[in-house]
Design a protein around this motif. Structure first.
Motif, PDB file in Angstrom:
ATOM      1  N   THR A   8      16.654  15.823  14.102  1.00  0.00           N
ATOM      2  CA  THR A   8      16.743  14.917  12.429  1.00  0.00           C
ATOM      3  C   THR A   8      17.210  13.651  12.871  1.00  0.00           C
ATOM      4  OG1 THR A   8      17.247  17.036  11.176  1.00  0.00           O
ATOM      5  CG2 THR A   8      17.889  14.993  10.343  1.00  0.00           C
ATOM      6  N   ALA A  58      12.676  15.794  10.758  1.00  0.00           N
ATOM      7  CA  ALA A  58      13.247  14.927   9.557  1.00  0.00           C
ATOM      8  C   ALA A  58      13.874  14.001   9.353  1.00  0.00           C
ATOM      9  CB  ALA A  58      13.921  15.971   8.798  1.00  0.00           C
ATOM     10  N   ARG A  60      16.443  11.066   7.144  1.00  0.00           N
ATOM     11  CA  ARG A  60      17.466  10.889   6.220  1.00  0.00           C
ATOM     12  C   ARG A  60      18.002   9.481   6.106  1.00  0.00           C
ATOM     13  NH1 ARG A  60      21.232  16.306   5.280  1.00  0.00           N
ATOM     14  NH2 ARG A  60      19.624  17.657   5.133  1.00  0.00           N
ATOM     15  N   ALA A  70      13.609   2.493  -1.361  1.00  0.00           N
ATOM     16  CA  ALA A  70      12.560   3.725  -1.626  1.00  0.00           C
ATOM     17  C   ALA A  70      11.242   2.846  -1.945  1.00  0.00           C
ATOM     18  CB  ALA A  70      12.860   4.397  -2.815  1.00  0.00           C
ATOM     19  N   LEU A  79       8.826   9.524   1.689  1.00  0.00           N
ATOM     20  CA  LEU A  79       9.488  10.379   0.714  1.00  0.00           C
ATOM     21  C   LEU A  79       8.471  11.310  -0.111  1.00  0.00           C
ATOM     22  CD1 LEU A  79      11.307   7.494  -1.071  1.00  0.00           C
ATOM     23  CD2 LEU A  79      12.588   9.837  -0.273  1.00  0.00           C
ATOM     24  N   GLY A  82       7.735  14.295   1.791  1.00  0.00           N
ATOM     25  CA  GLY A  82       8.841  15.138   1.863  1.00  0.00           C
ATOM     26  C   GLY A  82       9.408  15.206   3.373  1.00  0.00           C
ATOM     27  N   ARG A  83       9.075  14.345   4.035  1.00  0.00           N
ATOM     28  CA  ARG A  83       9.767  14.216   5.649  1.00  0.00           C
ATOM     29  C   ARG A  83      10.909  13.391   5.313  1.00  0.00           C
ATOM     30  NH1 ARG A  83       6.913  11.309  10.847  1.00  0.00           N
ATOM     31  NH2 ARG A  83       8.809  11.902  12.300  1.00  0.00           N
ATOM     32  N   THR A  85      14.528  11.887   3.224  1.00  0.00           N
ATOM     33  CA  THR A  85      15.328  12.138   2.084  1.00  0.00           C
ATOM     34  C   THR A  85      16.481  11.025   1.999  1.00  0.00           C
ATOM     35  OG1 THR A  85      16.531  13.949   2.886  1.00  0.00           O
ATOM     36  CG2 THR A  85      14.675  14.498   1.432  1.00  0.00           C
ATOM     37  N   PHE A  86      16.987  10.966   1.070  1.00  0.00           N
ATOM     38  CA  PHE A  86      18.438  10.154   1.062  1.00  0.00           C
ATOM     39  C   PHE A  86      19.521  10.820   1.042  1.00  0.00           C
ATOM     40  CE2 PHE A  86      15.105   6.760  -0.558  1.00  0.00           C
ATOM     41  CZ  PHE A  86      15.610   5.646   0.096  1.00  0.00           C
TER      42      PHE A  86
END
Length: 270
Positions: A8, A58, A60, A70, A79, A82-83, A85-86
């Motif tokens: 990640t 993933a 972040r 974004a 985003l 779905g890979r 995220t914040f």
């Protein structure tokens, strides 16, 4: 590498509390990470390179103001897929790492949103060397001679060890949740070359002397820190001095943009 074994990535994209960065002010944006360098926002560049690294799953982004970030095209796509995220940025680098790590699958690759010159191959090299070493935690370093070759008129101060000088590449590795304890080393923001008192607090007075005099090896220093935190911490030396150049100020912005124009062509004239 299948998805279950991928790491990640945390992209640290926070901002200083109550302070508008001079580069952001000049560019007319709210935070430094979206300042364009050769036509592309810094955090967008880093997200592209991290996403293109085959060992990364993933992603972040740890940020205080995610809405502006974004809007960047690659970030918007990741985003939607779905890979990406914040995670909420805190006003301390260690607490921001903890925020980004919450609920994440380890291992973690940590990089910064101003690491505009690191390539997918650079991240791959770092991850591969961390895995090969069985590192619980690691920091990426570049040799003094490689950094000076990449930026001859730039950095003058280096971490000095018995085998030479090194510069930090703002790439870190946490192999497990247990390794989060080692992030406490950065509680006051790192920058040990500029602030030697931080060496005393993190590593002890004798290690400051060894560090300043170049008496010890980097491996010995990391071994001593490993014993303190109970995990295996290793220095990872990377092959390209460009990886130690990030965008801290006007000078490094100009250096970075000049290098990117050589790599990509001048976006302004395209």
């Amino acid at each position: 590498m299948d998805d279950s074994t991928k790491v990640t990535a945390l992209i640290m994209a926070g901002k200083r509390s109550g302070v508008l960065d001079p580069l952001a002010e000049r560019a007319g944006v709210a935070q430094k990470c979206v300042v364009p360098v050769n036509g592309v926002a810094m955090v967008e560049r880093v997200a592209r390179q991290v996403a293109a690294c085959e060992q990364v799953g993933a992603i972040r982004i740890v940020a205080h103001e995610p809405d502006e970030i974004a809007q960047q095209p690659t970030i918007a796509r990741l985003l939607e897929e779905g890979r990406l995220t914040f995670a909420e940025g805190k006003f301390n680098i260690v607490d921001s790492v903890f925020s980004g790590a919450e609920g994440a699958d380890f291992a973690l690759l940590i990089t910064t949103a101003d690491n505009c010159l690191v390539t997918p191959e650079g991240y791959s090299e770092f991850i591969g060397k961390c895995l090969e070493a069985g590192a619980g935690g690691a920091a990426g370093l570049a040799r003094k001679e490689d950094v000076q070759k990449a930026d001859p008129d730039g950095q003058k101060r280096f971490y000095e060890f018995k085998d030479g000088g090194y510069s930090n590449c703002n790439m870190y590795w946490l192999g497990s949740e247990q390794a989060l304890s080692a992030a406490e080393i950065m509680r006051e923001g790192g920058q040990f070359v500029k602030f030697p008192r931080r060496i005393i607090k993190a590593f002890g007075f004798m290690n400051l002397i060894r560090f300043r005099m170049g008496w010890g090896s980097k491996e010995k220093l990391f071994d001593q820190i490993s014993r303190r935190f109970g995990i295996k911490l290793v220095p990872v030396v990377l092959s390209d001095g460009h990886y130690a150049i990030d965008v801290d100020n006007e000078r490094t912005f100009e250096v970075t943009e000049k290098i990117l124009k050589r790599r990509e062509g001048d976006a302004a004239s395209a």
